[in-house]
Design a protein around this motif. Structure first.
Motif, short mmCIF file in Angstrom:
data_model
loop_
_atom_site.label_atom_id
_atom_site.label_comp_id
_atom_site.label_asym_id
_atom_site.label_seq_id
_atom_site.Cartn_x
_atom_site.Cartn_y
_atom_site.Cartn_z
N MET A 120 0.84 -1.20 0.00
CA MET A 120 0.00 0.00 0.00
C MET A 120 0.88 1.26 0.00
SD MET A 120 -2.73 1.11 2.89
CE MET A 120 -1.46 1.80 3.94
N LEU A 121 1.94 1.25 0.80
CA LEU A 121 2.84 2.41 0.80
C LEU A 121 3.47 2.61 -0.58
CD1 LEU A 121 4.79 2.39 4.19
CD2 LEU A 121 2.99 3.94 3.46
N SER A 122 3.83 1.51 -1.24
CA SER A 122 4.40 1.61 -2.60
C SER A 122 3.37 2.21 -3.54
CB SER A 122 4.82 0.24 -3.13
OG SER A 122 5.70 -0.36 -2.25
N GLU A 123 2.10 1.81 -3.35
CA GLU A 123 1.04 2.33 -4.21
C GLU A 123 0.87 3.84 -3.98
OE1 GLU A 123 -2.70 0.28 -3.53
OE2 GLU A 123 -3.77 1.74 -4.80
N VAL B 152 1.71 9.46 -5.76
CA VAL B 152 2.25 10.82 -5.56
C VAL B 152 3.31 11.11 -6.64
CG1 VAL B 152 3.51 12.32 -3.96
CG2 VAL B 152 1.73 10.78 -3.09
N SER B 153 4.19 10.13 -6.89
CA SER B 153 5.27 10.35 -7.88
C SER B 153 4.71 10.60 -9.28
CB SER B 153 6.19 9.13 -7.97
OG SER B 153 6.69 8.83 -6.71
N GLY C 54 5.03 6.81 5.74
CA GLY C 54 4.22 6.10 6.74
C GLY C 54 3.69 7.05 7.80
N ASP C 55 4.53 8.00 8.23
CA ASP C 55 4.10 8.97 9.25
C ASP C 55 2.95 9.82 8.73
OD1 ASP C 55 5.94 8.06 11.01
OD2 ASP C 55 7.36 9.71 10.77
N ALA C 56 3.03 10.19 7.44
CA ALA C 56 1.97 11.03 6.86
C ALA C 56 0.65 10.25 6.81
CB ALA C 56 2.38 11.48 5.46
N GLY D 90 6.35 -3.65 7.90
CA GLY D 90 6.55 -3.56 6.45
C GLY D 90 7.73 -2.66 6.12
N MET D 91 7.74 -1.46 6.70
CA MET D 91 8.80 -0.49 6.39
C MET D 91 10.17 -0.98 6.89
SD MET D 91 7.01 2.96 7.64
CE MET D 91 5.50 2.48 8.42
N THR D 92 10.14 -1.61 8.06
CA THR D 92 11.40 -2.06 8.67
C THR D 92 12.04 -3.17 7.84
OG1 THR D 92 10.54 -1.47 10.82
CG2 THR D 92 12.40 -2.99 10.80
N TYR D 93 11.23 -4.17 7.48
CA TYR D 93 11.79 -5.27 6.68
C TYR D 93 12.22 -4.75 5.31
CZ TYR D 93 10.09 -8.86 10.02
OH TYR D 93 9.87 -9.65 11.13
N TYR D 94 11.47 -3.77 4.79
CA TYR D 94 11.85 -3.20 3.49
C TYR D 94 13.21 -2.52 3.59
CZ TYR D 94 11.02 -1.25 -1.16
OH TYR D 94 11.09 -0.96 -2.51
N ALA D 95 13.39 -1.75 4.66
CA ALA D 95 14.67 -1.06 4.86
C ALA D 95 15.81 -2.08 5.00
CB ALA D 95 14.60 -0.17 6.10
#
Ligand SMILES: CC(C)(COP(=O)(O)OP(=O)(O)OC[C@H]1O[C@@H](n2cnc3c(N)ncnc32)[C@H](O)[C@@H]1OP(=O)(O)O)[C@@H](O)C(=O)NCCC(=O)NCCS
Length: 382
Positions: A235-238, A243-244, A304-306, A326-331
């Motif tokens: 979802m974050l990637s979407e 936005v991009s 994610g914060d937004a 999700g963000m942590t494993y991605y990082a």
């Protein structure tokens, strides 16, 4: 005349359906056998927590090293399973790694001499073997998907570090191993969540541990449960792509999602209504990884914060542990489809502890249903 169940009791919401000594899920605390999760995340290792859940008490120093050594010695998987993984895990096939893992656990059951023995001693032996072997299956499957030569588990590495090693063939940094260890602690147990309840229902028929774990994997796979850690990142990637591409800002995306009554992945919880405190713990470790990896990793936390701010301000819904996961494993560079299998590598300890508890004082779990179908009628009339 039939009536449907009131909405707020659907999905067994708010209903206590049994006792457990293993875990207490409260609004502001999560307790494994008397120890609070923040305390465990700060001071224990995953091996300590696995011992606490499976054996039933905090290990002494000697017990801890014997337990960790035993787990490390049990990591190998049979050659037949390696051949099967080569057949079912390639990226060209449609199999999700959770399905591959479910098949892997099922395969192992056929060669486990204790499989039909429900004694506590046999169940502990089986549980230890599964805890040790699941990371090997995950790692082997990932290396096959990446078209790389799988590596053997490294007995010198702790459980979390070995999992990362098996998945990549590269020794993890100290920070990556620590963050993985913390995430495994946070994911290990959560009372009667959907997958653990599934495992207990299976155990309650006096079926075996491997079957209960396969059932647990099936339940955890869904995006409303463990699958949410993958979906949260997707979802974050979407949102990032939205936005991009200049289609709007984060708020525009969120308003559209709200209008479509879309579930935002990694948000909400059946029990925690004021926030899932595991989320804050994992987020703070994730930020450390992002700081180590640089702006490309950090940007997902900013996004994610937004999203989190809008969810909280406009819907009063907090993130659950799957959101920062999700963000942590991605990082950390972990492939997204492995996030939920990694959850299994941890939660298998909780499932096994519950199977043992269920078998210790068993009564088959068999609730009633509220019938809402047609009135009684005659077959010959229709
Ligand atoms: C976890 C989850 C399945 C709990 O379901 P639940 O207990 O039936 O949900 P609740 O009863 O708390 O939901 C209350 C309201 O908030 C809404 N809501 C809950 N989570 C939501 C989310 N993630 N996104 C948007 N709306 C959500 C529900 O649609 C419901 O709205 P309604 O009253 O208009 O129907 C649900 O929050 C969800 O689907 N979350 C997304 C998936 C997820 O992150 N799962 C991992 C859980 S650890």
């Amino acid at each position: 005349m039939t009536t449907t169940m009131p909405k707020d009791t659907r999905g067994l919401a708010g209903q206590t359906i049994g006792d457990t000594e293993i875990c207490a899920v409260n609004q502001t605390s999560l307790i494994y056998r008397g120890y609070e999760i923040a305390d465990l995340a700060a001071h224990a290792t995953f091996e300590d927590v696995a011992h606490l859940l499976l054996v039933g008490h905090k290990p002494s120093a000697a017990e801890r090293s014997a337990f960790a050594e035993e787990l490390a010695s049990l990591r190998a998987i049979p050659d037949g399973l390696k051949r099967l993984l080569k057949e079912i895990a390639p990226a060209a096939l449609a199999s999700h790694p959770m399905s591959i893992l479910r098949t892997g656990v099922s395969y192992l059951s056929h060669f486990d001499r204790d499989v039909e023995d429900h004694s506590p001693e046999a169940e502990l032996r089986k549980a230890k073997r599964l805890v040790a072997q699941i990371p090997t299956i995950i790692g082997y499957g990932q290396m096959v998907r990446d078209d790389r030569t799988p590596v053997d588990p490294d007995p010198k590495l702790d459980h979390a570090a070995n999992l990362l090693w098996c998945m990549s063939g590269e020794p993890p940094t100290e920070l990556a191993a620590k963050v993985m260890d913390v995430s495994l602690i946070l994911y290990a147990e959560h009372d009667f969540n959907a997958s653990t309840f599934t495992s207990r229902v299976i155990a309650s028929t006096m079926s075996d541990l491997h079957s209960a774990v396969c059932g647990g994997i099936g339940a955890l796979k869904g995006e409303l449960h463990g699958g949410a850690n993958e979906k949260a990142m997707e979802m974050l990637s979407e949102i990032h792509a939205f936005v991009s591409a200049g289609s709007g800002n984060v708020d525009d995306f969120m308003q559209r999602a709200f209008a479509e009554k879309r579930k935002l992945m990694g948000f909400g919880h059946r029990v925690y209504k004021q926030g899932d405190h595991r989320a804050g713990i994992l987020r703070s470790w994730g930020l450390k990884v992002a700081a180590e990896r640089g702006p490309e990793a950090q940007k997902w936390f900013d996004l994610g914060d937004a999203v989190q701010k809008i969810m909280l301000e406009q819907k009063s819904i907090h993130p659950n542990v799957d959101f920062p996961c999700g963000m942590t494993y991605y990082a950390m560079g972990i492939p997204v489809p492995q996030y939920t299998p990694i959850f299994v590598a941890s939660r298998v300890t909780g499932w096994a502890a519950h199977v043992m508890e269920q078998h210790r004082d068993n009564r088959i779990i068999r609730p009633l249903a509220n019938y809402t179908g047609p009135e009684l009628r005659e077959w010959r009339d229709g």
